[in-house]
Design a protein around this motif. Structure first.
Motif, mmCIF file in Angstrom:
data_model
loop_
_atom_site.group_PDB
_atom_site.id
_atom_site.type_symbol
_atom_site.label_atom_id
_atom_site.label_comp_id
_atom_site.label_asym_id
_atom_site.label_seq_id
_atom_site.Cartn_x
_atom_site.Cartn_y
_atom_site.Cartn_z
ATOM 1 N N CYS A 83 0.860 -1.186 0.000
ATOM 2 C CA CYS A 83 0.000 0.000 0.000
ATOM 3 C C CYS A 83 0.894 1.233 0.000
ATOM 4 O O CYS A 83 1.845 1.304 0.791
ATOM 5 N N HIS A 84 0.590 2.175 -0.873
ATOM 6 C CA HIS A 84 1.390 3.388 -1.002
ATOM 7 C C HIS A 84 0.505 4.612 -0.881
ATOM 8 O O HIS A 84 -0.688 4.562 -1.181
ATOM 9 N N ALA A 85 1.104 5.721 -0.485
ATOM 10 C CA ALA A 85 0.356 6.962 -0.307
ATOM 11 C C ALA A 85 -0.065 7.569 -1.640
ATOM 12 O O ALA A 85 -1.169 8.090 -1.771
ATOM 13 N N THR A 86 0.813 7.491 -2.633
ATOM 14 C CA THR A 86 0.543 8.136 -3.915
ATOM 15 C C THR A 86 0.839 7.193 -5.079
ATOM 16 O O THR A 86 1.571 6.204 -4.921
ATOM 17 N N LEU A 87 0.308 7.535 -6.233
ATOM 18 C CA LEU A 87 0.580 6.774 -7.442
ATOM 19 C C LEU A 87 2.075 6.803 -7.759
ATOM 20 O O LEU A 87 2.654 5.788 -8.136
ATOM 21 N N GLN A 88 2.691 7.951 -7.588
ATOM 22 C CA GLN A 88 4.131 8.060 -7.871
ATOM 23 C C GLN A 88 4.937 7.123 -6.978
ATOM 24 O O GLN A 88 5.894 6.502 -7.434
ATOM 25 N N ASP A 89 4.548 7.021 -5.689
ATOM 26 C CA ASP A 89 5.235 6.112 -4.769
ATOM 27 C C ASP A 89 5.085 4.658 -5.241
ATOM 28 O O ASP A 89 6.046 3.883 -5.201
ATOM 29 N N ALA A 90 3.885 4.283 -5.652
ATOM 30 C CA ALA A 90 3.632 2.922 -6.103
ATOM 31 C C ALA A 90 4.430 2.588 -7.360
ATOM 32 O O ALA A 90 4.991 1.498 -7.483
ATOM 33 N N LEU A 91 4.483 3.530 -8.292
ATOM 34 C CA LEU A 91 5.243 3.304 -9.527
ATOM 35 C C LEU A 91 6.732 3.220 -9.243
ATOM 36 O O LEU A 91 7.430 2.376 -9.806
ATOM 37 N N ALA A 92 7.225 4.069 -8.370
ATOM 38 C CA ALA A 92 8.645 4.031 -8.011
ATOM 39 C C ALA A 92 8.983 2.722 -7.320
ATOM 40 O O ALA A 92 10.032 2.121 -7.593
ATOM 41 N N ALA A 93 8.114 2.226 -6.457
ATOM 42 C CA ALA A 93 8.343 0.956 -5.773
ATOM 43 C C ALA A 93 8.327 -0.185 -6.782
ATOM 44 O O ALA A 93 9.108 -1.126 -6.668
ATOM 45 N N GLY A 94 7.451 -0.098 -7.783
ATOM 46 C CA GLY A 94 7.398 -1.124 -8.816
ATOM 47 C C GLY A 94 8.666 -1.184 -9.627
ATOM 48 O O GLY A 94 9.141 -2.246 -9.986
ATOM 49 N N GLU A 95 9.242 -0.029 -9.899
ATOM 50 C CA GLU A 95 10.499 0.023 -10.642
ATOM 51 C C GLU A 95 11.648 -0.584 -9.830
ATOM 52 O O GLU A 95 12.552 -1.172 -10.376
ATOM 53 N N ARG A 96 11.572 -0.425 -8.493
ATOM 54 C CA ARG A 96 12.601 -0.995 -7.626
ATOM 55 C C ARG A 96 12.337 -2.452 -7.302
ATOM 56 O O ARG A 96 13.138 -3.102 -6.680
ATOM 57 N N GLY A 97 11.120 -2.934 -7.668
ATOM 58 C CA GLY A 97 10.765 -4.310 -7.358
ATOM 59 C C GLY A 97 10.274 -4.483 -5.936
ATOM 60 O O GLY A 97 10.181 -5.579 -5.422
#
Length: 128
Positions: free
Chosen positions: A113-127
């Motif tokens: 669970c992430h606060a923002t869409l940008q956080d979720a996308l950045a986490a996805g890029e980092r795996g």
């Protein structure tokens, strides 16, 4: 862009495919109440059990005011579908009663669970 809106229960559930990218990323914007009467709208927007093209999904729940076990089950099914396809599922903006529901069943322990869409996308890029 696909948009699914359905009158359900005492409220209305809207699921808008805010974006589908060629690299297999889908962003879903959900608004309203997710319950046994409206969950089909959410489930139709999620990747199928044999997902291949849409293996990375971000679901924005910031405008969801209620979710029962039907919604939790739809998210679990989406999690399994994306995992089977080698992808991931991320949730964004979960708060209030919806967050409490996800915490009670432990969904937040395996679906990030992430606060923002940008956080979720950045986490996805980092795996992550």
């Amino acid at each position: 862009m696909t948009e699914n809106r359905e009158a359900a229960g005492h409220g209305r559930l809207s699921v808008v495919r805010a974006g589908t990218h060629p690299d297999g990323l889908t962003v879903l914007d959900v608004e309203g109440e997710v319950d046994h009467q409206s969950v089909r709208t959410l489930a139709r927007a999620m990747p199928p059990a044999d997902a291949t093209a849409t293996d990375r999904v971000v679901v924005d729940l910031s405008r969801v005011t209620f979710m029962d076990s039907s919604g939790v089950n739809a998210l679990i099914a989406a999690f399994h579908a994306t995992q089977a396809a080698g992808g991931w599922l991320r949730l964004v903006g979960v708060r209030g009663a919806v967050l409490r529901t996800l915490q009670l069943v432990g969904l937040d322990t395996f679906v990030p669970c992430h606060a923002t869409l940008q956080d979720a996308l950045a986490a996805g890029e980092r795996g992550a």
